[in-house]
Structures are given as structure tokens and as C-alpha cells.
Scaffold this motif. Structure first.
Motif, PDB file in Angstrom:
ATOM      1  N   LEU A  39      -1.659   5.162 -11.220  1.00 44.71           N
ATOM      2  CA  LEU A  39      -2.904   5.966 -10.980  1.00 44.71           C
ATOM      3  C   LEU A  39      -2.796   7.338 -12.138  1.00 44.71           C
ATOM      4  O   LEU A  39      -3.887   7.542 -12.461  1.00 44.71           O
ATOM      5  CB  LEU A  39      -2.963   6.449  -9.805  1.00 44.71           C
ATOM      6  N   ASP A  40      -1.614   7.759 -12.208  1.00 40.04           N
ATOM      7  CA  ASP A  40      -1.548   8.866 -13.264  1.00 40.04           C
ATOM      8  C   ASP A  40      -1.949   8.370 -14.666  1.00 40.04           C
ATOM      9  O   ASP A  40      -2.638   8.983 -15.285  1.00 40.04           O
ATOM     10  CB  ASP A  40      -0.172   9.484 -13.403  1.00 40.04           C
ATOM     11  N   GLU A  41      -1.638   7.367 -15.056  1.00 45.51           N
ATOM     12  CA  GLU A  41      -1.732   6.502 -16.411  1.00 45.51           C
ATOM     13  C   GLU A  41      -3.034   6.476 -16.632  1.00 45.51           C
ATOM     14  O   GLU A  41      -3.688   6.554 -17.544  1.00 45.51           O
ATOM     15  CB  GLU A  41      -1.050   5.522 -16.482  1.00 45.51           C
ATOM     16  N   ALA A  42      -3.807   5.702 -15.512  1.00 44.59           N
ATOM     17  CA  ALA A  42      -5.256   5.489 -15.530  1.00 44.59           C
ATOM     18  C   ALA A  42      -6.125   6.765 -15.497  1.00 44.59           C
ATOM     19  O   ALA A  42      -7.131   6.947 -16.282  1.00 44.59           O
ATOM     20  CB  ALA A  42      -5.559   4.738 -14.122  1.00 44.59           C
ATOM     21  N   LEU A  43      -5.808   7.736 -14.825  1.00 42.54           N
ATOM     22  CA  LEU A  43      -6.594   9.033 -14.838  1.00 42.54           C
ATOM     23  C   LEU A  43      -6.520   9.874 -16.152  1.00 42.54           C
ATOM     24  O   LEU A  43      -7.434  10.299 -16.850  1.00 42.54           O
ATOM     25  CB  LEU A  43      -5.845   9.975 -13.869  1.00 42.54           C
ATOM     26  N   ARG A  44      -5.107   9.710 -16.829  1.00 46.46           N
ATOM     27  CA  ARG A  44      -4.937  10.124 -18.204  1.00 46.46           C
ATOM     28  C   ARG A  44      -5.804   9.569 -19.287  1.00 46.46           C
ATOM     29  O   ARG A  44      -6.249  10.224 -20.106  1.00 46.46           O
ATOM     30  CB  ARG A  44      -3.550  10.412 -18.566  1.00 46.46           C
ATOM     31  N   SER A  45      -5.973   8.127 -19.180  1.00 44.06           N
ATOM     32  CA  SER A  45      -6.937   7.177 -20.046  1.00 44.06           C
ATOM     33  C   SER A  45      -8.142   7.420 -19.820  1.00 44.06           C
ATOM     34  O   SER A  45      -8.912   7.034 -20.549  1.00 44.06           O
ATOM     35  CB  SER A  45      -6.159   5.880 -19.992  1.00 44.06           C
ATOM     36  N   GLY A  46      -8.634   8.103 -18.858  1.00 45.23           N
ATOM     37  CA  GLY A  46     -10.253   8.294 -18.688  1.00 45.23           C
ATOM     38  C   GLY A  46     -10.786   7.006 -17.921  1.00 45.23           C
ATOM     39  O   GLY A  46     -11.849   6.995 -17.753  1.00 45.23           O
ATOM     40  N   ALA A  47      -9.986   6.357 -17.256  1.00 43.86           N
ATOM     41  CA  ALA A  47     -10.513   5.157 -16.645  1.00 43.86           C
ATOM     42  C   ALA A  47     -11.291   5.628 -15.420  1.00 43.86           C
ATOM     43  O   ALA A  47     -11.120   6.608 -14.817  1.00 43.86           O
ATOM     44  CB  ALA A  47      -9.444   4.308 -16.121  1.00 43.86           C
ATOM     45  N   VAL A  48     -12.335   4.736 -15.020  1.00 45.37           N
ATOM     46  CA  VAL A  48     -13.063   5.292 -13.933  1.00 45.37           C
ATOM     47  C   VAL A  48     -12.654   4.390 -12.630  1.00 45.37           C
ATOM     48  O   VAL A  48     -12.399   3.280 -12.695  1.00 45.37           O
ATOM     49  CB  VAL A  48     -14.568   4.435 -13.995  1.00 45.37           C
ATOM     50  N   ILE A  49     -12.008   5.378 -11.956  1.00 44.09           N
ATOM     51  CA  ILE A  49     -11.290   5.086 -10.501  1.00 44.09           C
ATOM     52  C   ILE A  49     -12.387   4.800  -9.626  1.00 44.09           C
ATOM     53  O   ILE A  49     -13.408   5.771  -9.075  1.00 44.09           O
ATOM     54  CB  ILE A  49     -10.320   6.054  -9.696  1.00 44.09           C
ATOM     55  N   LYS A  50     -12.404   3.695  -8.741  1.00 39.26           N
ATOM     56  CA  LYS A  50     -13.287   3.117  -7.742  1.00 39.26           C
ATOM     57  C   LYS A  50     -12.977   3.576  -6.428  1.00 39.26           C
ATOM     58  O   LYS A  50     -13.817   4.135  -5.806  1.00 39.26           O
ATOM     59  CB  LYS A  50     -13.939   1.949  -8.028  1.00 39.26           C
ATOM     60  N   THR A  51     -11.912   2.943  -6.121  1.00 37.52           N
ATOM     61  CA  THR A  51     -11.238   2.994  -4.564  1.00 37.52           C
ATOM     62  C   THR A  51      -9.672   3.432  -4.558  1.00 37.52           C
ATOM     63  O   THR A  51      -9.028   2.711  -5.507  1.00 37.52           O
ATOM     64  CB  THR A  51     -11.730   1.724  -3.842  1.00 37.52           C
ATOM     65  N   VAL A  52      -9.480   4.285  -3.760  1.00 32.02           N
ATOM     66  CA  VAL A  52      -8.004   4.429  -3.662  1.00 32.02           C
ATOM     67  C   VAL A  52      -7.637   4.329  -2.412  1.00 32.02           C
ATOM     68  O   VAL A  52      -8.091   4.812  -1.228  1.00 32.02           O
ATOM     69  CB  VAL A  52      -7.611   5.808  -4.199  1.00 32.02           C
ATOM     70  N   LEU A  53      -6.437   3.507  -1.898  1.00 32.48           N
ATOM     71  CA  LEU A  53      -5.972   3.184  -0.625  1.00 32.48           C
ATOM     72  C   LEU A  53      -4.679   3.773  -0.571  1.00 32.48           C
ATOM     73  O   LEU A  53      -3.592   3.465  -1.408  1.00 32.48           O
ATOM     74  CB  LEU A  53      -5.882   1.791  -0.391  1.00 32.48           C
ATOM     75  N   VAL A  54      -4.321   4.656   0.373  1.00 33.23           N
ATOM     76  CA  VAL A  54      -3.073   5.329   0.587  1.00 33.23           C
ATOM     77  C   VAL A  54      -2.535   4.797   1.867  1.00 33.23           C
ATOM     78  O   VAL A  54      -3.041   4.637   2.917  1.00 33.23           O
ATOM     79  CB  VAL A  54      -3.105   6.994   0.827  1.00 33.23           C
ATOM     80  N   ARG A  55      -1.001   4.673   1.604  1.00 32.24           N
ATOM     81  CA  ARG A  55      -0.391   4.349   3.045  1.00 32.24           C
ATOM     82  C   ARG A  55      -0.395   5.300   4.004  1.00 32.24           C
ATOM     83  O   ARG A  55      -0.074   6.332   3.594  1.00 32.24           O
ATOM     84  CB  ARG A  55       1.053   3.532   2.559  1.00 32.24           C
ATOM     85  N   GLU A  56      -0.398   4.911   5.291  1.00 32.85           N
ATOM     86  CA  GLU A  56      -0.501   6.112   6.327  1.00 32.85           C
ATOM     87  C   GLU A  56       0.823   6.649   6.275  1.00 32.85           C
ATOM     88  O   GLU A  56       1.896   6.237   6.086  1.00 32.85           O
ATOM     89  CB  GLU A  56      -0.534   5.115   7.541  1.00 32.85           C
ATOM     90  N   GLY A  57       0.566   8.102   6.568  1.00 32.61           N
ATOM     91  CA  GLY A  57       2.257   8.922   6.370  1.00 32.61           C
ATOM     92  C   GLY A  57       2.451   9.516   4.946  1.00 32.61           C
ATOM     93  O   GLY A  57       3.256  10.484   4.932  1.00 32.61           O
ATOM     94  N   LEU A  58       1.580   9.059   4.039  1.00 30.70           N
ATOM     95  CA  LEU A  58       1.794   9.605   2.599  1.00 30.70           C
ATOM     96  C   LEU A  58       0.814  10.810   2.507  1.00 30.70           C
ATOM     97  O   LEU A  58      -0.348  10.265   2.826  1.00 30.70           O
ATOM     98  CB  LEU A  58       1.905   8.476   1.357  1.00 30.70           C
ATOM     99  N   PRO A  59       1.080  11.762   1.945  1.00 31.09           N
ATOM    100  CA  PRO A  59      -0.090  12.944   1.727  1.00 31.09           C
ATOM    101  C   PRO A  59      -0.692  12.536   0.470  1.00 31.09           C
ATOM    102  O   PRO A  59      -0.133  11.833  -0.518  1.00 31.09           O
ATOM    103  CB  PRO A  59       0.972  14.210   1.635  1.00 31.09           C
TER     104      PRO A  59
END
Length: 257
Positions: A39-59
């Protein structure tokens, strides 16, 4: 952050299909990625992030929040539901979808060191090749007929982020060779176990395009006929051939000398 309770949720099914189906990735113009580092790499590259799913319990860490600020939808799910969206047995804490990089023939402009892949099928090999090519500063990698999808989750994981940075162009071999020979003025070499092959260290690869064949059959006859010369990696042991990823890594290293 919206909580998802069911494995039948449309977002979960959407992410799962992105991981399984190439046609679905193509039709939706999305790819599936896993892990905070990716996710860090995608954001640094300027990729358009559509959906993020986080496992329960992780901030929701800084990257997740940044993705949200850039327009991504945020979801949270229990282990069982989270697992349904992943294509691995032990998924990481973050799964996300994004728009894949759009590389085309124009991405080859000015490239002086290029690898052409002829029918490469193994996702791990392709991921390794893209990661190595990016590490050594190649101009581009071209995927020709019969190659595995560069945006499949296994390939993406193996690239360790290189998929977002290195031009990975999908072109028919004949078109790629024509462009690289006429526009970039590069000689075309093909790796082959043939009588006409010369040791790879005897040719200058500082400005060149090199064709690597598939894991099972090597370089096709059509590719051999398109090449200016055939080269071979000399081996002193008993092995008849090298793994395609290993052979490509050696070629890439030779191109930097």
C-alpha cells in the motif's frame, strides 16, 4: 471505517474476484494487492486506490488514512470474512484494490535496455524479473504473446512494488521488436541453446533488447527469426538450462556492465 459482517458482501466478493479472474481485473480496471508495504508503494507511485480492507483489531495506520484522504473506501472485517477476500492462506492485515499502471508502446520511448518476455508463464518468475529489472535500472520489460498477467496477485507480490515503477508493456513480439529496432535503434538478441548462439559476454548489451523464452519451451522459432543474433549463457555444470527468472537476472546484470 465501515464494518463488513458477511462473506457474501459485494465488496468481499469484488476483491475475491479481482484476485482470481484476469477477465474481471481487465473489465473493472482494478488489481488486488496485499500488505501495508505494498500500500505504501502504491501510494508513493500515485496509484489510484479504490478500496481498502483492514483486518479487525488492526488500527488504521498512516497509509490507510492517506488512502482514505485520496478517495479510497475503507472497510474492516473479522478474520473469517477478511480471509474470503484474499488469495493466500495466511493473508496480511491489509487488502486493497487499485487502478493498475497504464503502460503502452509510448512507454518504450528512449529506453536503451529492454527485456522482452516470450510466453513466460510462471507468476513467481515474472515477479522476480520485474523486481530485478527495476533494481538494475532497465528502461522497460515487454510482455509478449502468452505471458502471465502482470497484475495477478502472485506476480504483484513477487515484484515487491516494482510493478508500480517499472514500465511493463504488453505488446505483440513483432510490434515490440519493430519499435525497439527502428525507433530506439537497438539490436535484438535472443537467448537460445542453438549452434548459432555466441557467449553472452561477447556481445555489447549496454544498448540492447534481449528476448527471454518461456520456462518450458524457451524462445519460440518466431522470436529467433526476429532476433539479430542468438546468445547463450555459458555453463560448466551438468544442468541443461536455467530457470527463466535466473537466466533473466544474469542477462539483466550483463546489461549493466
Amino acid at each position: 471505517m465501515t464494518r463488513i459482517e458477511s462473506r457474501q458482501n459485494e465488496t468481499i466478493k469484488h476483491l475475491a474476484r479481482l484476485g482470481r479472474e484476469k477477465k474481471y481485473r481487465t473489465s473493472t480496471h482494478e488489481m488486488l494487492c496485499e500488505g501495508e508495504k505494498m500500500l505504501d508503494e502504491a501510494l508513493r507511485s500515485g496509484a489510484v486506490i479504490k478500496t481498502v480492507l483492514v483486518r479487525e483489531g488492526l488500527p488504521a495506520n498512516e497509509s490507510v488514512r492517506l488512502a482514505e484522504q485520496r478517495g479510497a473506501r475503507l472497510f474492516q472485517a473479522s478474520d473469517a470474512v477478511f480471509q474470503a477476500a484474499s488469495d493466500v492462506e495466511t493473508p496480511q492485515g491489509v487488502i486493497f484494490s487499485c487502478v493498475p499502471p497504464a503502460w503502452d508502446a509510448s512507454s518504450l520511448a528512449g529506453a536503451s535496455r529492454v527485456l522482452l518476455l516470450d510466453g513466460l508463464q510462471d507468476p513467481g518468475n515474472l515477479g522476480t524479473i520485474l523486481r530485478t529489472a527495476e533494481a538494475f535500472g532497465l528502461g522497460a520489460v515487454v510482455l509478449c504473446e502468452g505471458c502471465v498477467d502482470p497484475f495477478s496477485p502472485k506476480v504483484v507480490r513477487s515484484t515487491m512494488g516494482a510493478v508500480f515503477r517499472l514500465p511493463c508493456v504488453q505488446l505483440p513480439l513483432k510490434d515490440a521488436v519493430q519499435t525497439l529496432r527502428q525507433t530506439n535503434e537497438l539490436p535484438i538478441y535472443a537467448t537460445a541453446l542453438s549452434e548459432s548462439s555466441v557467449p553472452i559476454e561477447t556481445v555489447d548489451l549496454a544498448r540492447a533488447a534481449v528476448i527471454i523464452g518461456s520456462e518450458g519451451r524457451g524462445v519460440t522459432q518466431a522470436a529467433l527469426e526476429l532476433a539479430d543474433r542468438h546468445v547463450i549463457i555459458p555453463m560448466t555444470g551438468r544442468a541443461e538450462s536455467l530457470n527463466a527468472g535466473v537466466a533473466a537476472a544474469i542477462v539483466i546484470y550483463r546489461m549493466t556492465l
